[in-house]
Design a protein around this motif. Structure first.
Motif, PDB file in Angstrom:
ATOM      1  N   TYR A  39      13.950  10.806 -43.516  1.00 47.03           N
ATOM      2  CA  TYR A  39      12.911  11.431 -42.102  1.00 47.03           C
ATOM      3  C   TYR A  39      12.340  10.459 -41.295  1.00 47.03           C
ATOM      4  O   TYR A  39      11.874  10.880 -40.428  1.00 47.03           O
ATOM      5  CB  TYR A  39      11.876  12.419 -43.710  1.00 47.03           C
ATOM      6  N   ARG A  43      11.622  10.715 -37.440  1.00 48.20           N
ATOM      7  CA  ARG A  43      10.248  10.954 -36.680  1.00 48.20           C
ATOM      8  C   ARG A  43       9.536   9.449 -35.711  1.00 48.20           C
ATOM      9  O   ARG A  43       9.445   9.520 -34.766  1.00 48.20           O
ATOM     10  CB  ARG A  43       9.313  10.415 -37.940  1.00 48.20           C
ATOM     11  N   TYR A  79       6.103  12.525 -49.544  1.00 50.35           N
ATOM     12  CA  TYR A  79       6.015  12.948 -47.811  1.00 50.35           C
ATOM     13  C   TYR A  79       4.715  12.883 -47.205  1.00 50.35           C
ATOM     14  O   TYR A  79       4.856  12.787 -45.818  1.00 50.35           O
ATOM     15  CB  TYR A  79       7.538  14.475 -47.620  1.00 50.35           C
ATOM     16  N   SER A  83       4.343  10.811 -44.239  1.00 52.23           N
ATOM     17  CA  SER A  83       2.943  11.442 -42.999  1.00 52.23           C
ATOM     18  C   SER A  83       2.816  10.603 -42.171  1.00 52.23           C
ATOM     19  O   SER A  83       1.863   9.930 -41.714  1.00 52.23           O
ATOM     20  CB  SER A  83       2.895  12.925 -43.057  1.00 52.23           C
ATOM     21  N   HIS A  90       1.763   7.129 -34.761  1.00 53.16           N
ATOM     22  CA  HIS A  90       1.649   8.248 -34.011  1.00 53.16           C
ATOM     23  C   HIS A  90       1.690   8.205 -31.798  1.00 53.16           C
ATOM     24  O   HIS A  90       2.704   8.766 -31.543  1.00 53.16           O
ATOM     25  CB  HIS A  90       0.450   9.244 -33.481  1.00 53.16           C
ATOM     26  N   ASP A 142       3.461  17.159 -37.299  1.00 51.25           N
ATOM     27  CA  ASP A 142       3.489  17.464 -38.596  1.00 51.25           C
ATOM     28  C   ASP A 142       4.010  17.848 -39.559  1.00 51.25           C
ATOM     29  O   ASP A 142       4.654  18.109 -40.277  1.00 51.25           O
ATOM     30  CB  ASP A 142       1.939  16.430 -39.520  1.00 51.25           C
ATOM     31  N   LEU A 146       8.141  18.338 -41.373  1.00 46.30           N
ATOM     32  CA  LEU A 146       8.558  17.999 -42.538  1.00 46.30           C
ATOM     33  C   LEU A 146       8.698  19.525 -43.276  1.00 46.30           C
ATOM     34  O   LEU A 146       9.750  19.599 -44.104  1.00 46.30           O
ATOM     35  CB  LEU A 146       6.777  18.173 -43.478  1.00 46.30           C
ATOM     36  N   LEU A 161       0.268  17.543 -46.844  1.00 48.12           N
ATOM     37  CA  LEU A 161      -0.714  16.936 -45.709  1.00 48.12           C
ATOM     38  C   LEU A 161      -2.205  16.620 -46.300  1.00 48.12           C
ATOM     39  O   LEU A 161      -3.472  16.393 -45.652  1.00 48.12           O
ATOM     40  CB  LEU A 161      -0.621  17.339 -44.655  1.00 48.12           C
TER      41      LEU A 161
END
Length: 188
Positions: A39, A43, A79, A83, A90, A142, A146, A161
């Motif tokens: 993941y 990203r 996750y 995240s 970012h 996000d 996910l 999140l």
């Protein structure tokens, strides 16, 4: 004969056992590291994935005492940590999507065989998708990633999140609409 517990049910038990026996946490690492790493790589790219995945598990290990064992599945928790770390990166992520969107098909094709119509169509779609991902609000992106890449439900993404399930569903809906618009009305 005792029936084996599903992996997710064992997550909470393993984490709880790791409170007394820290080495038990290795089972959570072994079970989910490839998934979290994959993941993070999708990203942020492979250059940062090793660091993000490793840091995810360091943080999870440090915070395992506070883990809510009523949540049998550790995936959303992990996750969520990943995240949050990805959010720190970012700006690099947005720059990566914008650069991909600006890249020409000539740069992506290495030889003549790669330039066939199917590949060009796929590259064009990928470029539109990358541009759309760069333009989606951070929170919406996000949730979308996910769900799409980590295969979490919108509820699990919300837990990851730290947002309500309804908010996650709204963000997912908005993100999907933006992606559909970028790829064309019919999603192609």
């Amino acid at each position: 004969m005792t029936r084996a517990l599903p992996a997710q049910a064992r997550d909470a038990m393993i984490i709880e056992q790791s409170w007394r026996e820290p080495e038990r946490f290795a089972a959570i690492f072994d079970r989910y590291y490839p998934e979290i790493h994959g993941y993070a790589a999708r990203r942020l790219g492979s250059s940062l994935a090793d660091d993000v995945a490793a840091e995810t598990f360091l943080i999870a290990f440090d915070k395992r005492i506070g883990y809510d064992v009523a949540r049998t599945d550790a995936r959303p928790w992990l996750y969520g940590i990943a995240s949050n770390l990805i959010a720190r990166h970012h700006r690099a992520e947005v720059r990566q999507y914008r650069a991909l969107a600006k890249a020409g098909t000539e740069d992506l094709a290495e030889d003549h065989a790669d330039r066939v119509a199917g590949v060009v169509d796929a590259v064009a779609r990928k470029l539109r998708l990358a541009q759309a991902l760069a333009e989606i609000a951070d929170g919406d992106r996000d949730v979308l990633l996910l769900v799409a890449w980590a295969e979490l439900t919108s509820e699990e993404a919300g837990r990851a999140l730290g947002i309500p399930a309804g908010t996650a569903r709204s963000r997912l809906h908005r993100a999907r609409k933006r992606i559909q618009a970028a790829l064309g009305e019919d999603g192609s």
